[in-house]
Design a protein around this motif. Structure first.
Motif, PDB file in Angstrom:
ATOM      1  N   SER A   1       0.830  -1.202   0.000  1.00  0.00           N
ATOM      2  CA  SER A   1       0.000   0.000   0.000  1.00  0.00           C
ATOM      3  C   SER A   1       0.865   1.253   0.000  1.00  0.00           C
ATOM      4  O   SER A   1       0.572   2.219  -0.713  1.00  0.00           O
ATOM      5  CB  SER A   1      -0.927  -0.016   1.215  1.00  0.00           C
TER       6      SER A   1
ATOM      7  N   ASP B   1     -16.760   3.691   0.565  1.00  0.00           N
ATOM      8  CA  ASP B   1     -15.390   3.948   0.122  1.00  0.00           C
ATOM      9  C   ASP B   1     -15.365   5.397  -0.367  1.00  0.00           C
ATOM     10  O   ASP B   1     -15.604   5.671  -1.543  1.00  0.00           O
ATOM     11  CB  ASP B   1     -15.002   2.993  -1.000  1.00  0.00           C
TER      12      ASP B   1
ATOM     13  N   ARG C   1     -13.319   6.450  -3.600  1.00  0.00           N
ATOM     14  CA  ARG C   1     -13.889   6.021  -4.879  1.00  0.00           C
ATOM     15  C   ARG C   1     -15.149   6.801  -5.209  1.00  0.00           C
ATOM     16  O   ARG C   1     -15.353   7.213  -6.364  1.00  0.00           O
ATOM     17  CB  ARG C   1     -14.188   4.530  -4.850  1.00  0.00           C
TER      18      ARG C   1
ATOM     19  N   GLY D   1     -17.765  -7.686  -1.808  1.00  0.00           N
ATOM     20  CA  GLY D   1     -16.562  -8.194  -2.436  1.00  0.00           C
ATOM     21  C   GLY D   1     -16.436  -9.681  -2.185  1.00  0.00           C
ATOM     22  O   GLY D   1     -17.409 -10.371  -1.880  1.00  0.00           O
TER      23      GLY D   1
ATOM     24  N   LYS E   1      -7.827  -6.261   3.370  1.00  0.00           N
ATOM     25  CA  LYS E   1      -8.186  -6.525   1.971  1.00  0.00           C
ATOM     26  C   LYS E   1      -9.614  -6.081   1.683  1.00  0.00           C
ATOM     27  O   LYS E   1      -9.890  -5.469   0.645  1.00  0.00           O
ATOM     28  CB  LYS E   1      -8.018  -8.012   1.667  1.00  0.00           C
TER      29      LYS E   1
ATOM     30  N   ALA F   1      -9.896  -2.336   1.604  1.00  0.00           N
ATOM     31  CA  ALA F   1      -9.196  -1.734   0.473  1.00  0.00           C
ATOM     32  C   ALA F   1      -9.949  -1.904  -0.837  1.00  0.00           C
ATOM     33  O   ALA F   1      -9.764  -1.103  -1.763  1.00  0.00           O
ATOM     34  CB  ALA F   1      -7.796  -2.343   0.346  1.00  0.00           C
ATOM     35  N   ASN F   2     -10.819  -2.928  -0.937  1.00  0.00           N
ATOM     36  CA  ASN F   2     -11.373  -3.289  -2.238  1.00  0.00           C
ATOM     37  C   ASN F   2     -12.891  -3.236  -2.343  1.00  0.00           C
ATOM     38  O   ASN F   2     -13.417  -2.972  -3.426  1.00  0.00           O
ATOM     39  CB  ASN F   2     -10.905  -4.704  -2.611  1.00  0.00           C
ATOM     40  N   ASP F   3     -13.627  -3.504  -1.264  1.00  0.00           N
ATOM     41  CA  ASP F   3     -15.073  -3.663  -1.375  1.00  0.00           C
ATOM     42  C   ASP F   3     -15.774  -2.306  -1.431  1.00  0.00           C
ATOM     43  O   ASP F   3     -15.322  -1.334  -0.823  1.00  0.00           O
ATOM     44  CB  ASP F   3     -15.611  -4.466  -0.194  1.00  0.00           C
ATOM     45  N   GLU F   4     -16.912  -2.268  -2.138  1.00  0.00           N
ATOM     46  CA  GLU F   4     -17.675  -1.021  -2.204  1.00  0.00           C
ATOM     47  C   GLU F   4     -18.200  -0.632  -0.828  1.00  0.00           C
ATOM     48  O   GLU F   4     -18.127   0.534  -0.427  1.00  0.00           O
ATOM     49  CB  GLU F   4     -18.836  -1.139  -3.183  1.00  0.00           C
TER      50      GLU F   4
END
Length: 924
Positions: free
Chosen positions: A238, A500, A503, A701, A717, A720-723
């Motif tokens: 990261s 997030d 985003r 995710g 994780k 960092a990635n899921d909506e």
């Protein structure tokens, strides 16, 4: 900490031991919950406590020494502690190995004394249990004296390949430099590698500074767990990929920069220092941005003074200090505040109990004057301004403002500063009522965004990003995008659903580059002080997005995407193209982000203590003057100084121990969820709702239902990635099988029987929130109560007629109603969802313009095809969002929902007279 024990290879348990790296040694399990592998504070405490219990039993002859066999839990604890203690100051690995030697030699009493000293320190006591002075060598005697020092202590991480003699010398030097005049004391932790340094700042919450010496290696020689190794790799990856990461053509410099970037991203509150030898002047020019100072090795005194001074800056509470000074001053009170200095209290025959209950300092600190350094909240130039600047540093904002009458007022301040009559605001319909009231006050036109409903549990989730993008595209297609001023969302929601923000803001700015964002983080202030949750806060997201927009890689990606989104004639392609990609904003987009915090809800502050945080690139040109005007509009000229002082102190606390408190909060919530899910009786009666139930499949995710239960890397994780993700500190428990509704469960059972308070329920759920003040004992008590209630409910259910019980279970709950629409008189002419809420609100205040209609009469009107229009807000509390707003058409779905609502407090609804409805002939 004794320095005389011989060294052996560490043999930690599986909780910190990785079988793949263990070089053939056994890896026995101490920690039974695999997800707690990163919770070293609990593992460390439990291991020492159990070791003391076991050895004491043997020393007193209550157990045979077989309990201390090499395959027993006592030695598994020792093996785990040999790795853990490497990352904590005070005792260290040699101390643990020395205890093991004593146990192997059968010297149980000496071993018990040494274990007791550790347990006593961990408990925060200055008196040792079962202390035997004759067992102490000189080094241990110094350590004992050190433990009795009442001054606040912190720990300093040193990253360098050193010998044990070097580490002893460093520790001795720290003791030598210590002065009676120092406000704080500290000790060093020395680790040899970058991986060990990252492991230390992840696990040891007491580290407040890090000294890097270029001689460190990259990889650890400790047998760390796979989970901790994965977290370390995630942290390094990261940091390497962060837009603001440092770069150097020199490999040796890049190695130092890489470690500094990783540590800074994990723990921004850490001060980083570099100690170097050759070419220090050149290094200073290259590394200054990442390190507070660069020292030569011989500058130990300067380093010592710098460490103390920097922690002093974190400890500084300018307004609280001003209040203390004012309270101690002898003054004459000739202003309009009789309670000041206790004048109207201490000499009273009837209300002396006010001073007895609250204390005299509360009265001594009261004043209506801004003299004596107390400053003015409306125009701060002294102590308040400095306190707000320190808060901005702590929360990563460019500006921070204190608010003494809650986040409801904070939201109104931001709305008034940024929104004018006719401006369109995209706002979650289920956000707090203060946002809706702000729309009414400013004349802004709300365009309500619909969160996904969780009908099975009678509450709403969050607004999917594709819905926000679609609404922006709709306004663009109608030629009205220029009217859209701001997007307002709640992060996290009352029920713990987290967006997030980076985003969301990036993709919205790709459609409209000058959007302003208001993130209502009333329940999320704590998130700024944990390395995982911090990444989803508004201020960190704004900073990251600003850095990303400045990179050449981002500019190239934006140019490439534009070719796919626009036709050759300059018109945008179909909405499907824009909705099907993760949009990349223009490098010229403006970062204009505001966040409001109910500091008192999740951090230490008196009730109604809140903050507004600002990260606005156009602050001076566009927002500063209207913001200050709005601030003066809504802020009392007689603010509560005690609330301001508590905000100042709360900031100090989270900068110095926020990571420790938040990590503990998250761990305890996870242990509560696991206890309910694993206990045979509890899981028959209650169900813990996870991401599987709270986030629809299309927005989930690939992560686990409760990521933190699987370890910090799993949570990292997902976040960092899921909506959407779920705040681990909130545990929503479904209680259908108890046979009672949420309100009854809350009031009659939890509160009245056992004194347990909760904020929110729905018809079939109860929300339990941990906070930074939650203790293990509190969690244990709650579990005990839940077991007792489960037994009670099972007994009651066994006495019921099964036919009636089945019939009750078959009663479906009505679906959660979406926002219907504004009545034509107040709706947008373009067919878009925004509407005028201000006109019907003030019309609804006129007695002759409204009538009250009961529920059944309204049902009949709606059934006949009429469209009654609400004359005011109707807001169940909690959670505090309106079911009806002024000018909204009342539908059958709204009435069905209200009919089964079990909330006792509903603002804007009179149960005797009914709903306030606008008379059709007077709506204009």
């Amino acid at each position: 900490m004794t320095r005389t024990e011989s060294a052996r290879n560490p043999q930690p348990g599986r909780a910190l031991g990785n079988p793949n790296r263990n070089r053939g040694r056994g890896a026995d399990s101490l920690e039974r919950d695999p997800g707690m592998a990163a919770s070293t504070w609990r593992l460390r405490s439990d291991a020492w406590e159990y070791l003391r219990f076991a050895v004491k039993r043997v020393a007193l002859g209550n157990d045979s020494d077989e309990v201390l066999s090499s395959d027993g839990e006592a030695f598994r604890s020792l093996r785990a502690l040999e790795t853990i203690e490497m990352y904590w100051a005070g005792f260290g690995q040699r101390y643990v190995r020395g205890i093991r030697e004593l146990l192997q030699e059968g010297d149980y009493h000496t071993a018990l004394d040494r274990i007791g000293r550790v347990v006593t320190r961990l408990r925060g006591s200055s008196v040792f249990d079962d202390q035997r002075e004759e067992t102490l060598d000189e080094a241990e005697r110094l350590e004992w004296q050190d433990d009795t020092d009442p001054r606040p202590r912190f720990e300093v991480l040193v990253v360098d390949e050193t010998t044990e003699a070097d580490r002893d010398a460093l520790h001795a030097e720290a003791l030598r430099l210590r002065s009676a005049d120092d406000a704080f004391i500290y000790d060093f932790i020395v680790v040899p590698s970058a991986e060990d340094a990252i492991a230390a700042v992840l696990t040891n919450t007491k580290i407040l500074a890090c000294v890097v010496r270029p001689g460190f290696s990259d990889r650890t020689r400790q047998p760390l767990s796979r989970e901790l190794q994965e977290t370390i790799e995630l942290a390094r990856h990261s940091a390497r990929n962060h837009p603001a990461s440092s770069r150097s053509s020199l490999a040796s410099v890049q190695r130092v920069l890489g470690l500094a970037d990783t540590l800074a991203s994990l723990r921004p509150e850490l001060d980083l220092y570099l100690v170097a030898g050759a070419h220090i002047e050149d290094l200073a020019g290259v590394l200054t941005r990442r390190f507070r100072r660069v020292f030569r090795r011989e500058d130990q005194l300067e380093l010592h003074l710098t460490l103390l001074r920097r922690v002093g800056h974190l400890y500084d509470t300018p307004f609280f200090s001003a209040i203390q000074y004012h309270a101690r001053r002898p003054v004459g009170v000739f202003h309009a505040l009789p309670v000041a200095r206790g004048g109207s209290v201490v000499n009273s025959r009837w209300i002396k109990d006010l001073a007895d209950f609250y204390g005299l300092n509360l009265l001594l600190a009261e004043t209506s004057a801004t003299s004596g350094g107390l400053d003015s909240l409306l125009a701060p130039t002294g102590a308040i301004k400095k306190a707000q600047d320190l808060a901005a540093r702590a929360f990563g904002a460019k500006h921070t403002f204190f608010v003494t009458n809650g986040t409801s007022t904070a939201n109104k301040i931001v709305h008034q500063a940024l929104v004018g009559p006719g401006d369109v605001v995209l706002v979650d319909r289920n956000c707090h009522k203060s946002h809706h009231h702000s729309m009414m006050l400013t004349g802004g036109r709300p365009a309500y965004l619909e969160a996904y409903p969780l009908n099975d549990f009678a509450f709403y989730g969050a607004v999917p990003l594709d819905r926000i993008k679609q609404m922006l595209l709709d306004y663009r297609a109608a030629g009205r995008l220029d009217e859209v001023r701001m997007v307002t969302l709640t992060n996290c929601t009352f029920d713990g659903i987290v967006y997030d923000p980076e985003r969301v803001m990036a993709e919205c700015l790709a459609i409209k580059p000058d959007l302003v964002f208001l993130w209502d983080e009333a329940w999320f202030a704590f998130a700024a002080f944990h390395p995982v949750t911090r990444q989803r806060t508004a201020m960190t997201s704004a900073k990251n997005l600003e850095a990303r927009l400045k990179t050449s890689a981002h500019a190239a990606a934006h140019r490439e995407q534009q070719q796919r989104l626009w036709n050759a004639d300059g018109t945008p392609k179909a909405d499907e193209a824009w909705l099907g990609e993760q949009l990349i904003p223009s490098p010229d987009a403006r970062i204009r982000v505001y966040a409001t915090h109910s500091t008192h809800k999740t951090l230490t502050a008196l009730r109604q203590g809140s903050m507004i945080h600002v990260y606005d690139q156009d602050w001076v040109r566009e927002a500063e003057e209207p913001f200050h005007e709005a601030f003066m509009t809504h802020t009392s000229t007689s603010p509560n100084y005690q609330i301001l002082a508590s905000l100042d102190l709360g900031r100090r606390q989270v900068e110095l121990e926020g990571f420790e408190l938040v990590q503990r909060q998250l761990d305890l919530a996870t242990s509560l969820a696991q206890s309910v899910s694993r206990h045979p009786l509890l899981r028959r009666t209650y169900r813990v709702l996870t991401a599987t139930e709270l986030i629809p499949e299309q927005y989930r995710g690939v992560g686990r239902p409760m990521p933190l239960r699987d370890g910090l890397s799993s949570m990292w994780k997902a976040w960092a990635n899921d909506e959407f993700v779920i705040d681990p500190s909130r545990i929503t428990i479904e209680i259908t099988r108890t046979g009672v509704d949420g309100d009854t469960f809350k009031h009659e059972h939890l509160m009245n029987r056992y004194g347990i308070q909760v904020n929110k329920t729905s018809r079939n759920t109860v929300l339990f929130m941990t906070n930074i003040g939650t203790t293990r004992s509190a969690i244990a008590y709650l579990i005990e109560v839940l077991v007792k209630l489960a037994e009670r409910f099972e007994d009651e259910q066994a006495q019921l007629d099964p036919d009636l019980t089945a019939a009750d279970a078959e009663q479906p709950m009505p679906p959660m109603p979406d926002f219907s629409r504004f009545a034509p008189e107040y709706a947008s002419d373009a067919g878009l969802p925004d509407g005028d809420m201000r006109t019907p609100f003030f019309l609804g205040q006129k007695r002759g313009a409204v009538e009250h209609v009961r529920l059944e009469e309204l049902r009949e009107l709606v059934a006949r095809g009429e469209e009654p229009v609400s004359g005011g807000f109707v807001t169940p509390y909690p959670p505090g969002f309106p079911v009806l707003v002024p000018g909204q058409v009342i539908t059958a779905e709204v009435l069905d929902f209200m009919a089964v609502l079990d909330t006792r407090e509903i603002h804007g609804y009179d149960p005797r007279r009914g709903y306030r409805i606008l008379k059709r002939d007077t709506e204009r």
